[in-house]
Design a protein around this motif. Structure first.
Motif, short mmCIF file in Angstrom:
data_model
loop_
_atom_site.label_atom_id
_atom_site.label_comp_id
_atom_site.label_asym_id
_atom_site.label_seq_id
_atom_site.Cartn_x
_atom_site.Cartn_y
_atom_site.Cartn_z
N VAL A 53 -2.67 -9.73 12.93
CA VAL A 53 -3.17 -8.73 13.13
C VAL A 53 -2.77 -7.61 13.38
O VAL A 53 -4.01 -6.22 12.73
CB VAL A 53 -3.74 -8.85 15.12
CG1 VAL A 53 -3.87 -7.57 15.56
CG2 VAL A 53 -4.53 -9.94 15.13
N VAL A 54 -1.28 -7.80 13.30
CA VAL A 54 -0.88 -5.71 12.95
C VAL A 54 -1.37 -5.95 10.96
O VAL A 54 -1.39 -4.26 11.02
CB VAL A 54 0.76 -6.29 13.16
CG1 VAL A 54 0.86 -6.68 14.42
CG2 VAL A 54 1.37 -7.62 11.93
N GLU A 55 -1.56 -6.50 9.91
CA GLU A 55 -1.54 -5.99 8.74
C GLU A 55 -3.07 -5.76 9.31
O GLU A 55 -3.42 -4.99 8.16
CB GLU A 55 -2.05 -7.71 8.08
CG GLU A 55 -0.55 -8.18 7.37
CD GLU A 55 -0.89 -9.08 6.24
OE1 GLU A 55 -1.61 -9.35 6.39
OE2 GLU A 55 0.26 -9.77 6.13
N TRP A 56 -4.40 -6.16 9.57
CA TRP A 56 -5.35 -5.10 9.05
C TRP A 56 -5.12 -4.08 10.17
O TRP A 56 -5.66 -3.45 10.27
CB TRP A 56 -6.27 -6.54 10.71
CG TRP A 56 -6.48 -7.83 9.12
CD1 TRP A 56 -6.08 -8.19 8.39
CD2 TRP A 56 -7.08 -8.85 10.48
NE1 TRP A 56 -6.91 -9.63 8.44
CE2 TRP A 56 -7.42 -10.17 9.40
CE3 TRP A 56 -7.57 -9.13 11.37
CZ2 TRP A 56 -7.64 -10.94 9.96
CZ3 TRP A 56 -8.42 -10.37 12.17
CH2 TRP A 56 -8.06 -11.38 11.02
N TYR A 57 -4.90 -3.96 11.18
CA TYR A 57 -3.98 -2.90 12.29
C TYR A 57 -3.88 -1.83 11.04
O TYR A 57 -4.74 -0.38 10.89
CB TYR A 57 -3.56 -2.67 13.22
CG TYR A 57 -3.30 -1.81 13.98
CD1 TYR A 57 -3.81 -1.19 14.70
CD2 TYR A 57 -2.33 -0.08 13.61
CE1 TYR A 57 -3.31 -0.17 16.01
CE2 TYR A 57 -1.84 0.68 14.44
CZ TYR A 57 -3.30 0.84 15.33
OH TYR A 57 -2.56 2.11 15.49
N ASN A 58 -2.55 -1.73 10.37
CA ASN A 58 -2.23 -1.20 9.09
C ASN A 58 -3.15 -0.73 8.53
O ASN A 58 -3.46 0.31 7.69
CB ASN A 58 -0.28 -1.64 8.81
CG ASN A 58 0.04 -2.08 10.01
OD1 ASN A 58 -0.04 -0.58 10.88
ND2 ASN A 58 1.21 -2.35 9.84
N CYS A 59 -4.00 -2.66 8.21
CA CYS A 59 -4.50 -1.68 6.70
C CYS A 59 -5.85 -0.68 7.16
O CYS A 59 -6.65 0.41 6.17
CB CYS A 59 -5.58 -2.82 6.14
SG CYS A 59 -6.68 -3.03 4.79
N LEU A 60 -6.54 -1.12 8.35
CA LEU A 60 -7.77 0.03 8.37
C LEU A 60 -6.84 1.55 9.02
O LEU A 60 -7.97 2.66 8.86
CB LEU A 60 -8.33 -0.60 9.82
CG LEU A 60 -9.66 -2.10 10.25
CD1 LEU A 60 -9.16 -1.79 11.49
CD2 LEU A 60 -10.17 -1.02 9.61
N LYS A 61 -5.74 1.26 9.70
CA LYS A 61 -5.47 3.05 9.93
C LYS A 61 -4.91 3.83 8.50
O LYS A 61 -5.48 4.61 8.32
CB LYS A 61 -4.01 2.88 10.46
CG LYS A 61 -3.56 3.75 11.42
CD LYS A 61 -2.20 3.15 12.01
CE LYS A 61 -0.73 4.87 12.33
NZ LYS A 61 -1.07 5.26 11.84
N LYS A 62 -4.62 3.13 7.92
CA LYS A 62 -4.16 3.39 6.04
C LYS A 62 -5.66 4.17 5.39
O LYS A 62 -6.14 5.15 5.11
CB LYS A 62 -3.50 3.04 5.35
CG LYS A 62 -2.44 3.03 4.31
CD LYS A 62 -2.44 3.09 3.50
CE LYS A 62 -1.24 3.52 2.35
NZ LYS A 62 -0.21 2.84 1.23
N TYR A 63 -6.26 2.95 5.52
CA TYR A 63 -7.94 2.89 4.48
C TYR A 63 -9.09 3.52 5.36
O TYR A 63 -10.19 3.63 4.43
CB TYR A 63 -7.91 2.14 4.10
CG TYR A 63 -6.51 1.49 2.57
CD1 TYR A 63 -6.10 2.84 1.52
CD2 TYR A 63 -6.07 0.16 3.25
CE1 TYR A 63 -5.32 2.18 1.05
CE2 TYR A 63 -4.39 0.38 1.95
CZ TYR A 63 -3.82 1.29 1.38
OH TYR A 63 -2.85 1.14 0.56
N ALA A 64 -9.07 3.25 6.48
CA ALA A 64 -10.34 3.35 6.74
C ALA A 64 -10.32 4.08 8.34
O ALA A 64 -9.88 5.21 8.62
CB ALA A 64 -10.96 1.86 7.30
#
Length: 143
Positions: free
Chosen positions: A114-125
């Protein structure tokens, strides 16, 4: 622009998140959020939309979009701890963001995803997510 979690995919065994582009003969054509490279994955590859994921709580289940929203309230503009953070740090974040999470069914390994997905969305979407109403309005524009 809002992120459509119904088209945002996690693929078993693959790092990062992907956007659904189109159906292919035996699966799906997807684009990496991170590097924008397109790939074809078979339907048997373990493709899951983030829209379909929920977190177990003592009161039932909470959609991932709500969990991301609560994490954003707690973190502000800061990134979430990385997946390599100490287990205690991850648990502390979720105890603040989702205090009623069910520790017997929502494990640290899940927290890391979940934290990986959160950071990915925050950075790239975007951490603003499309609703069913947004999808209907978009479909009417295309028709």
């Amino acid at each position: 622009m809002k992120t459509d979690l119904a088209k945002t995919l996690s693929i078993r065994g693959q790092h990062g998140l992907f956007t659904y582009i189109a159906q292919s003969r035996g699966g799906a054509i997807v684009e990496s959020l991170e590097d924008k490279k397109r790939s074809n994955f078979a339907a048997s590859a373990g493709i899951t939309t983030l829209e379909d994921i929920s977190i177990y709580t003592e009161d039932g289940e909470v959609k991932l979009s709500e969990v991301f929203g609560k994490m954003h309230e707690v973190l502000g503009e800061a990134d979430a701890p990385t997946a390599k953070a100490a287990d205690a740090d991850l648990k502390a974040l979720f105890e603040k963001a989702l205090p009623s999470y069910d520790g017997s069914r929502f494990y640290v390994s899940h927290m890391k995803k979940v934290v990986e997905w959160y950071n990915c969305l925050k950075k790239y979407a975007s951490l603003e997510f499309m609703t069913d109403e947004d999808r209907e309005a978009e479909a009417q524009k295309e028709a």
